[in-house]
Every structure is written in structure tokens, then in C-alpha cells.
Design an enzyme around this catalytic site. Structure first.
Site, PDB file in Angstrom:
ATOM      1  N   LEU A  52      76.256  79.998 -51.589  1.00 27.88           N
ATOM      2  CA  LEU A  52      74.836  80.394 -51.848  1.00 27.88           C
ATOM      3  C   LEU A  52      74.254  79.303 -52.620  1.00 27.88           C
ATOM      4  O   LEU A  52      74.646  79.311 -53.888  1.00 27.88           O
ATOM      5  CB  LEU A  52      74.758  81.694 -52.293  1.00 27.88           C
ATOM      6  CG  LEU A  52      73.249  82.089 -51.986  1.00 27.88           C
ATOM      7  CD1 LEU A  52      72.868  82.424 -50.589  1.00 27.88           C
ATOM      8  CD2 LEU A  52      73.279  83.677 -52.772  1.00 27.88           C
ATOM      9  N   TRP A  53      73.166  78.655 -52.131  1.00 27.63           N
ATOM     10  CA  TRP A  53      72.075  78.093 -53.120  1.00 27.63           C
ATOM     11  C   TRP A  53      71.285  79.226 -53.808  1.00 27.63           C
ATOM     12  O   TRP A  53      70.283  79.570 -53.397  1.00 27.63           O
ATOM     13  CB  TRP A  53      71.374  77.103 -52.167  1.00 27.63           C
ATOM     14  CG  TRP A  53      71.831  75.765 -51.813  1.00 27.63           C
ATOM     15  CD1 TRP A  53      71.244  74.825 -52.059  1.00 27.63           C
ATOM     16  CD2 TRP A  53      72.885  75.537 -50.833  1.00 27.63           C
ATOM     17  NE1 TRP A  53      71.766  73.659 -51.560  1.00 27.63           N
ATOM     18  CE2 TRP A  53      72.850  74.088 -50.700  1.00 27.63           C
ATOM     19  CE3 TRP A  53      73.695  76.413 -50.201  1.00 27.63           C
ATOM     20  CZ2 TRP A  53      73.671  73.441 -49.989  1.00 27.63           C
ATOM     21  CZ3 TRP A  53      74.924  75.736 -49.406  1.00 27.63           C
ATOM     22  CH2 TRP A  53      74.597  74.243 -49.376  1.00 27.63           C
ATOM     23  N   VAL A  86      78.996  79.531 -55.532  1.00 24.22           N
ATOM     24  CA  VAL A  86      77.608  79.496 -55.905  1.00 24.22           C
ATOM     25  C   VAL A  86      77.036  78.200 -56.347  1.00 24.22           C
ATOM     26  O   VAL A  86      77.786  77.464 -57.248  1.00 24.22           O
ATOM     27  CB  VAL A  86      77.361  80.545 -56.913  1.00 24.22           C
ATOM     28  CG1 VAL A  86      75.841  80.641 -57.364  1.00 24.22           C
ATOM     29  CG2 VAL A  86      77.826  81.817 -56.655  1.00 24.22           C
ATOM     30  N   LYS A  87      76.110  77.603 -55.765  1.00 19.57           N
ATOM     31  CA  LYS A  87      75.513  76.371 -55.979  1.00 19.57           C
ATOM     32  C   LYS A  87      74.240  76.859 -57.099  1.00 19.57           C
ATOM     33  O   LYS A  87      73.352  77.499 -56.541  1.00 19.57           O
ATOM     34  CB  LYS A  87      74.917  75.833 -54.765  1.00 19.57           C
ATOM     35  CG  LYS A  87      74.102  74.408 -55.346  1.00 19.57           C
ATOM     36  CD  LYS A  87      73.473  73.667 -54.043  1.00 19.57           C
ATOM     37  CE  LYS A  87      72.604  72.247 -54.454  1.00 19.57           C
ATOM     38  NZ  LYS A  87      72.033  71.911 -53.417  1.00 19.57           N
ATOM     39  N   GLN A  88      74.194  76.333 -58.212  1.00 22.13           N
ATOM     40  CA  GLN A  88      73.074  76.626 -59.282  1.00 22.13           C
ATOM     41  C   GLN A  88      72.667  75.360 -59.561  1.00 22.13           C
ATOM     42  O   GLN A  88      73.587  74.527 -60.026  1.00 22.13           O
ATOM     43  CB  GLN A  88      73.471  77.750 -60.206  1.00 22.13           C
ATOM     44  CG  GLN A  88      72.688  78.012 -61.137  1.00 22.13           C
ATOM     45  CD  GLN A  88      71.664  78.883 -60.410  1.00 22.13           C
ATOM     46  OE1 GLN A  88      70.541  78.077 -60.162  1.00 22.13           O
ATOM     47  NE2 GLN A  88      71.501  80.176 -60.060  1.00 22.13           N
TER      48      GLN A  88
END
Length: 354
Positions: A202-203, A240-242
Site C-alpha cells: 500500500l502506497w 507499506v510504502k510511505q
């Protein structure tokens, strides 16, 4: 290009001592589920993920220069939709051809390549068995006038599965008016992806005009991005892409939502590693891997900036970097060198978890 520990220190410049010597005290490394060669067995295998999902995740970990380390280096190239093909590829027109995107990921030693249905579909039969594919299923397109900000589905989970992808990726604009619909869409998509044996990434981006104040951009606040991470893992995002936290105190400045004074007095500080450690903590203390984005290309300083971001992510307990524009908006060999420099941070035994 080989980036030895001394080179990493040189690239960090005046920040070297602060970044390489920092120790996180509020959330100690011993409380985290850290990346490692046994991450799937040690952390993910106890979850409700199907064996086929574990296999797909291990496939991501077993590819490229970081194979066997538990860290990830991913090349993401979905900018042709959101930023327009011209804005994305005019600096280096060879990347209008999807095959060159995949070649860059392979030659650059990446664990995987993340891109659109069109890009990956165009070369799937040639490359899906040579490098793990991550199909990004939703995008924000800017050809509609006036521009609006909304992630809409461009592809299906079934299409990702049929082309041989190991994982699906999606963006949710947390904080936006459309976020509730996006949350419902993506939770269903991730459920189906897990059913078919694919990893979910998830972006977890923030999007709200109120988050950008005159003094600071609270889209990059540790407390707000941390909560976006927490919501992402609630949706069963495996990774998780953050964006890397650069400030803090978004809840207090914007005067909304609920937080706790200890978040600012004890759990975080103004040190960049402490702020990213809080992002990791909100990924269930690292049970879901945190990968930070590499950000836009700004020219000559990109290599040093990419190394700095990798050092902060690794020392905070993150799982890796997902860097696109800094690599593909450069000549091919320079792009490979930048990706390798990022990977060398995670391969270096001298860069440890803080």
C-alpha cells in the site's frame, strides 16, 4: 559502482555522525520485528496469510542484489499516468518503451519492478519469470480538467495474477474526501490478492490541502504518516510504502483527530531516525515492512540524497527503499549506479539498526 562504508559516510557529509551514531531510546530496536533472512518464517508465517502468499513474499526477498537479506530495493515507474508521460520520460525518452523500465530494474539489481497494467502487460511473457512484478492497480490521472485528486482503479487483481505478478500495489489518499471509498475498494482488492496468493503493498499517502501550512508540509509529519501506516496494516497491507517523515506535530497544529502528548514528549524527537522509527512502530512494530519512497529527481544531489534516505530507513528499522525518478530520469548507467548505491547501504554491516 561500489559504495563502501567510507563512501556512505562521505555522502552523508556533515550529517554522518548524527545519522550513523544515533541510538533510538524511546522505541528500542529490541521491540521491533526487524528485517532479516528469516523474516517470513519468523514474522509472517504466524499470520493468517496463505502458504502461497508466503511463497510470493519470499520470492520478492530472494531476488536481486539484496537477495537473502530481508531488505527490498524496488523500482517503481507508474509516473506516466499521474505525472504524464512527457513529464516523466522526456528527460530520458528510452523509458517510453516499457522494456527498458524492466531492464533497468534487472540490471540495477532490484528485488522487483512496480508499474502499470500497460507497462508490465506489454512485456509480461518475456520478463515475468525473470524479475518479480508488482502491478499497481490504481492511479490518479491528470488529463481531466480541472485537475482533481482521486485514486481510481485502472486494473484488476485478476489481471495481476494472470500476468504472473507476485504482488499488487495500490494507493490510498488518507485524509482526502475520497479516502473512505478508496479504503473500501482496496480492502476488497487486497482480500482477493491474498486469496490468489499475492503480496499486498500500500502506497499510504496523505492528501488534504489543509495538511500543507505556510510554515511546514504536514503531509510529511511523523504522527500523521504514522497513523496512515497503522490504517494500512489494518487493511492487511504486507508492505507499506510511505514518504519519509520530515516534520511532526500535525495533529496539534491542525487541531483535529486524537493523539497523546507522549507521542511527542517520549516516542519521537526531531531526529529523522526517531521520526521514521515512529512510522515503523505504526506498522505493527515492523510486522509489516516499511519502505520509504525515494522522492523526485533534483539533479546532481540525487545520489547523496538517496543514500541518506536509505541510511535513515535502515537504521530506523525499515525494510528498504522504493526509488524511481531518481533512477529512470538519468542515463541508464547512472540509474544503475544510483540503485546499487541504495542497495549497498542495506548490504553494509557498518550501517546498523539504531
Amino acid at each position: 559502482m561500489k559504495t563502501a562504508a567510507t563512501d556512505i559516510e562521505a555522502m552523508l557529509g556533515n550529517e554522518a555522525k548524527s545519522l550513523l551514531g544515533h541510538v533510538c531510546k524511546a522505541i528500542p530496536k529490541e521491540s521491533l520485528h526487524l528485517p532479516g533472512p528469516d523474516f517470513v518464517d519468523r514474522v509472517v508465517a504466524m499470520s493468517d496469510r496463505k502458504p502461497s502468499v508466503l511463497r510470493s513474499l519470499q520470492t520478492l526477498f530472494n531476488h536481486g542484489r539484496l537477495a537473502g537479506t530481508g531488505y527490498l530495493s524496488i523500482l517503481p515507474v507508474d509516473q506516466g499516468v499521474e505525472h504524464s508521460g512527457g513529464a516523466s520520460f522526456a528527460p530520458n525518452p528510452m523509458y517510453f518503451d516499457p522494456e527498458n523500465i524492466v531492464k533497468l530494474a534487472i540490471e540495477g539489481g532490484c528485488n522487483a519492478v512496480a508499474s502499470t497494467l500497460g507497462v508490465l502487460g506489454a512485456v509480461a511473457r518475456k520478463y515475468a519469470h525473470k524479475i518479480p512484478f508488482i502491478l499497481k492497480i490504481n492511479h490518479n490521472e491528470f488529463l481531466s480538467y480541472p485537475n482533481s485528486y482521486d485514486q481510481i482503479l485502472f486494473a484488476s487483481v485478476k489481471q495481476a495474477f494472470e500476468m504472473g505478478a507476485c504482488a499488487v500495489g495500490a494507493t490510498i489518499y488518507f485524509g482526502s474526501e475520497e479516502s473512505k471509498r478508496q479504503i473500501q475498494e482496496i480492502t476488497k482488492a487486497f482480500e482477493y490478492a491474498h486469496e490468489l496468493g499475492m503480496v499486498t503493498i500500500l502506497w499510504a499517502y496523505l492528501r488534504n490541502p489543509a495538511f500543507k501550512q505556510q510554515d511546514k508540509d504536514y503531509h510529511l509529519a511523523a504522527d500523521l504518516t504514522g497513523q496512515a501506516n497503522h490504517l494500512s496494516v489494518t487493511l492487511q497491507a504486507d508492505i507499506v510504502k510511505q514518504k519519509m517523515a520530515e516534520t511532526n506535530g500535525g495533529y496539534n497544529v491542525l487541531k483535529f483527530g486524537k493523539t497523546h502528548a507522549k507521542v511527542y514528549s517520549e516516542l519521537t524527537s526531531d531526529h529523522p531516525i526517531d521520526m521514521v522509527r515512529y512510522q515503523v512502530a505504526n506498522c505493527y512494530m515492523g510486522r509489516a515492512g516499511l519502505i520509504n519512497s525515494g522522492g523526485e529527481s533534483k539533479g546532481e544531489g540525487d545520489l547523496a540524497q538517496a543514500v541518506r534516505t536509505a541510511v535513515i530507513n535502515k537504521r530506523a528499522g525499515g525494510m528498504g527503499l522504493i526509488s524511481g525518478r531518481k533512477a529512470f530520469q538519468k542515463p541508464f548507467k547512472e540509474g544503475i549506479a544510483l540503485l546499487n548505491a541504495i542497495q549497498d547501504v542495506y548490504l553494509s554491516k557498518d550501517v546498523t539498526v539504531a
